[in-house]
Design a protein around this motif. Structure first.
Motif, PDB file in Angstrom:
ATOM      1  N   ASP A  83       0.889  -1.104   0.118  1.00  0.00           N
ATOM      2  CA  ASP A  83       0.227   0.208   0.078  1.00  0.00           C
ATOM      3  C   ASP A  83       0.750   0.942  -0.099  1.00  0.00           C
ATOM      4  O   ASP A  83      -0.010   2.478  -0.265  1.00  0.00           O
ATOM      5  N   ALA A  84       1.597   1.548  -0.270  1.00  0.00           N
ATOM      6  CA  ALA A  84       2.724   2.648   0.410  1.00  0.00           C
ATOM      7  C   ALA A  84       2.301   3.084  -0.736  1.00  0.00           C
ATOM      8  O   ALA A  84       2.999   4.962  -0.626  1.00  0.00           O
ATOM      9  N   ARG A  85       2.516   2.709  -1.855  1.00  0.00           N
ATOM     10  CA  ARG A  85       2.757   3.986  -2.708  1.00  0.00           C
ATOM     11  C   ARG A  85       1.189   4.901  -3.162  1.00  0.00           C
ATOM     12  O   ARG A  85       0.997   5.926  -3.276  1.00  0.00           O
ATOM     13  N   GLU A  86       0.432   3.647  -3.079  1.00  0.00           N
ATOM     14  CA  GLU A  86      -1.300   4.620  -2.698  1.00  0.00           C
ATOM     15  C   GLU A  86      -1.160   5.807  -1.084  1.00  0.00           C
ATOM     16  O   GLU A  86      -1.382   7.126  -1.562  1.00  0.00           O
ATOM     17  N   PHE A  87      -0.459   5.360   0.037  1.00  0.00           N
ATOM     18  CA  PHE A  87      -0.030   6.549   1.313  1.00  0.00           C
ATOM     19  C   PHE A  87       0.470   7.560   1.229  1.00  0.00           C
ATOM     20  O   PHE A  87      -0.329   8.236   1.527  1.00  0.00           O
ATOM     21  N   TYR A  88       1.809   7.034   0.761  1.00  0.00           N
ATOM     22  CA  TYR A  88       2.264   8.119   0.049  1.00  0.00           C
ATOM     23  C   TYR A  88       2.250   8.458  -0.741  1.00  0.00           C
ATOM     24  O   TYR A  88       2.302   8.946  -1.901  1.00  0.00           O
ATOM     25  N   SER A  89       1.685   9.965  -1.021  1.00  0.00           N
ATOM     26  CA  SER A  89       1.638  10.968  -2.145  1.00  0.00           C
ATOM     27  C   SER A  89       2.494  11.055  -2.898  1.00  0.00           C
ATOM     28  O   SER A  89       2.919  11.238  -4.376  1.00  0.00           O
ATOM     29  N   ASP A  90       4.228  11.445  -2.326  1.00  0.00           N
ATOM     30  CA  ASP A  90       4.699  11.489  -3.238  1.00  0.00           C
ATOM     31  C   ASP A  90       5.763  10.635  -2.604  1.00  0.00           C
ATOM     32  O   ASP A  90       7.232  10.664  -1.824  1.00  0.00           O
ATOM     33  N   GLY A  91       5.692   9.742  -3.502  1.00  0.00           N
ATOM     34  CA  GLY A  91       5.992   8.543  -3.332  1.00  0.00           C
ATOM     35  C   GLY A  91       7.998   8.288  -2.884  1.00  0.00           C
ATOM     36  O   GLY A  91       8.580   7.904  -2.309  1.00  0.00           O
ATOM     37  N   GLU A  92       8.787   8.759  -4.406  1.00  0.00           N
ATOM     38  CA  GLU A  92       9.977   9.144  -4.154  1.00  0.00           C
ATOM     39  C   GLU A  92      11.246   9.937  -3.703  1.00  0.00           C
ATOM     40  O   GLU A  92      11.898   9.529  -2.910  1.00  0.00           O
ATOM     41  N   PRO A  93      10.212  11.280  -3.068  1.00  0.00           N
ATOM     42  CA  PRO A  93      10.859  11.911  -2.171  1.00  0.00           C
ATOM     43  C   PRO A  93      11.142  11.273  -0.420  1.00  0.00           C
ATOM     44  O   PRO A  93      11.437  11.183  -0.545  1.00  0.00           O
ATOM     45  N   VAL A  94       9.827  10.567  -0.787  1.00  0.00           N
ATOM     46  CA  VAL A  94       9.320   9.754   0.926  1.00  0.00           C
ATOM     47  C   VAL A  94      11.039   8.621   0.692  1.00  0.00           C
ATOM     48  O   VAL A  94      11.488   8.591   1.783  1.00  0.00           O
ATOM     49  N   VAL A  96      13.509   7.984  -0.766  1.00  0.00           N
ATOM     50  CA  VAL A  96      14.913   9.228  -0.725  1.00  0.00           C
ATOM     51  C   VAL A  96      15.354   9.548   0.394  1.00  0.00           C
ATOM     52  O   VAL A  96      16.165   9.806   0.744  1.00  0.00           O
ATOM     53  N   ASN A  97      14.111  10.096   1.033  1.00  0.00           N
ATOM     54  CA  ASN A  97      14.305  10.365   2.349  1.00  0.00           C
ATOM     55  C   ASN A  97      14.946   9.386   3.587  1.00  0.00           C
ATOM     56  O   ASN A  97      15.425   9.798   4.840  1.00  0.00           O
ATOM     57  N   THR A  98      14.047   8.537   3.092  1.00  0.00           N
ATOM     58  CA  THR A  98      14.019   7.400   4.153  1.00  0.00           C
ATOM     59  C   THR A  98      15.051   6.844   4.364  1.00  0.00           C
ATOM     60  O   THR A  98      16.259   6.451   5.422  1.00  0.00           O
ATOM     61  N   VAL A  99      15.936   6.213   2.953  1.00  0.00           N
ATOM     62  CA  VAL A  99      16.714   5.841   3.236  1.00  0.00           C
ATOM     63  C   VAL A  99      18.249   6.610   3.603  1.00  0.00           C
ATOM     64  O   VAL A  99      19.495   6.204   4.518  1.00  0.00           O
ATOM     65  N   ALA A 100      18.670   7.843   3.348  1.00  0.00           N
ATOM     66  CA  ALA A 100      18.970   8.525   3.274  1.00  0.00           C
ATOM     67  C   ALA A 100      19.022   8.955   5.376  1.00  0.00           C
ATOM     68  O   ALA A 100      20.471   8.931   5.953  1.00  0.00           O
ATOM     69  N   ALA A 101      17.992   8.581   5.725  1.00  0.00           N
ATOM     70  CA  ALA A 101      17.710   8.925   7.320  1.00  0.00           C
ATOM     71  C   ALA A 101      18.574   7.511   7.732  1.00  0.00           C
ATOM     72  O   ALA A 101      18.748   7.712   8.807  1.00  0.00           O
ATOM     73  N   LEU A 124      17.695  -7.050  -0.600  1.00  0.00           N
ATOM     74  CA  LEU A 124      17.654  -8.743  -1.695  1.00  0.00           C
ATOM     75  C   LEU A 124      16.053  -8.153  -2.023  1.00  0.00           C
ATOM     76  O   LEU A 124      15.642  -8.610  -2.935  1.00  0.00           O
ATOM     77  N   ARG A 125      15.027  -7.551  -0.767  1.00  0.00           N
ATOM     78  CA  ARG A 125      14.190  -7.439  -1.593  1.00  0.00           C
ATOM     79  C   ARG A 125      13.024  -6.257  -2.216  1.00  0.00           C
ATOM     80  O   ARG A 125      12.741  -6.303  -2.369  1.00  0.00           O
ATOM     81  N   SER A 126      13.955  -5.503  -1.506  1.00  0.00           N
ATOM     82  CA  SER A 126      13.492  -4.475  -3.362  1.00  0.00           C
ATOM     83  C   SER A 126      14.732  -3.656  -3.817  1.00  0.00           C
ATOM     84  O   SER A 126      15.656  -2.975  -3.207  1.00  0.00           O
ATOM     85  N   GLU A 127      14.449  -3.304  -4.952  1.00  0.00           N
ATOM     86  CA  GLU A 127      15.706  -3.131  -5.550  1.00  0.00           C
ATOM     87  C   GLU A 127      15.424  -1.422  -6.095  1.00  0.00           C
ATOM     88  O   GLU A 127      16.759  -1.394  -5.443  1.00  0.00           O
ATOM     89  N   GLU A 128      14.026  -0.893  -5.913  1.00  0.00           N
ATOM     90  CA  GLU A 128      13.968   0.369  -5.352  1.00  0.00           C
ATOM     91  C   GLU A 128      15.156   1.312  -4.244  1.00  0.00           C
ATOM     92  O   GLU A 128      16.132   1.676  -3.743  1.00  0.00           O
ATOM     93  N   PHE A 129      15.147  -0.217  -3.014  1.00  0.00           N
ATOM     94  CA  PHE A 129      16.115   0.417  -1.275  1.00  0.00           C
ATOM     95  C   PHE A 129      17.154   0.533  -2.103  1.00  0.00           C
ATOM     96  O   PHE A 129      18.499   0.684  -1.538  1.00  0.00           O
ATOM     97  N   ARG A 130      17.613  -0.492  -2.978  1.00  0.00           N
ATOM     98  CA  ARG A 130      18.951  -0.727  -3.116  1.00  0.00           C
ATOM     99  C   ARG A 130      19.954   0.207  -3.937  1.00  0.00           C
ATOM    100  O   ARG A 130      20.613   0.270  -3.470  1.00  0.00           O
ATOM    101  N   ARG A 131      19.409   0.717  -5.171  1.00  0.00           N
ATOM    102  CA  ARG A 131      19.732   1.293  -6.085  1.00  0.00           C
ATOM    103  C   ARG A 131      19.482   2.751  -4.766  1.00  0.00           C
ATOM    104  O   ARG A 131      20.766   3.832  -5.354  1.00  0.00           O
ATOM    105  N   LEU A 132      19.025   3.192  -3.871  1.00  0.00           N
ATOM    106  CA  LEU A 132      18.736   4.343  -3.591  1.00  0.00           C
ATOM    107  C   LEU A 132      20.208   4.234  -2.290  1.00  0.00           C
ATOM    108  O   LEU A 132      20.889   5.578  -1.727  1.00  0.00           O
TER     109      LEU A 132
END
Length: 211
Positions: A83-94, A96-101, A124-132
């Motif tokens: 549900d993450a992309r539905e819950f967070y309206s600004d998915g990409e900035p969220v 990016v900032n989560t990984v930076a924190a 292992l489970r998230s390509e997006e996390f791995r990239r960021l």
């Protein structure tokens, strides 16, 4: 470079008196802090640890993030929850900032097995996390505006402030507020009413079951 990134870069050059292994489990939240949070009936508040899990929240803070597979873990909510992309309206900035924190927490000098395991699992489970994570962005949680699409009350635009809990190193108190008079403030008020009504219904059901 941003201030947090500069500090992270300089940290290895500073003398550190014995890098003690950090805790592998979340630290308990102070009872005094819990009482203070529970007094904020119109203000969502959550406590985060260095792995961005939620060891405590007040009623409205719990309601803000309720209903997801990973409601008690904001890192996994962002990257693993369907549900993450539905819950967070600004998915990409969220994201990016989560990984930076998280990377800012990883550079504090605590050799914490739980933090390392968390990074390994998400890699292992998230390509997006791995990239960021590979970008090496470093940014402590401080203040930000976030937009949510809540399943019960719809759109919410909230500002948050992140405060360091000095009595428990690694913990942050994150407090959310809506602009006074805004539709988000009205939606937050509705969420508080719905949560209170649900709590009263559960209490009445428990009393009936014990009668």
């Amino acid at each position: 470079m941003e201030e947090d990134a500069v500090d992270h870069l300089h940290r290895p050059a500073r003398p550190v008196a014995g890098r003690a292994q950090g805790p592998s489990r979340p630290r308990p939240v102070s009872p005094a802090l819990l009482r203070m949070m529970e007094g904020w009936h119109r203000t969502p508040a959550v406590v985060l640890d260095h792995c961005l899990t939620v060891p405590a929240h007040n009623v409205l803070g719990g309601a803000l993030f309720a209903g997801h597979a990973h409601s008690g873990d904001l890192l996994r909510l962002v990257f693993l929850d369907p549900d993450a992309r539905e819950f967070y309206s600004d998915g990409e900035p969220v994201a990016v900032n989560t990984v930076a924190a998280l990377r800012a927490a990883a550079g504090t000098g605590h050799e914490d097995p739980r933090l390392f395991a968390t990074v390994g699992e998400l890699s292992l489970r998230s390509e997006e996390f791995r990239r960021l994570w590979a970008r090496h962005d470093i940014r402590r949680k401080s203040r930000e505006s976030k937009r949510f699409r809540h399943p019960l009350v719809g759109e919410l635009a909230l500002d948050y402030e992140s405060l360091t809990v000095n009595s428990a190193p690694g913990q942050q108190l994150v407090v959310y507020q809506a602009v006074p008079g805004s539709t988000s403030e009205q939606a937050l008020s509705r969420l508080g009413s719905l949560t209170a009504n649900a709590a009263h219904s559960d209490e009445a059901a428990d009393k009936g079951a014990h009668a």
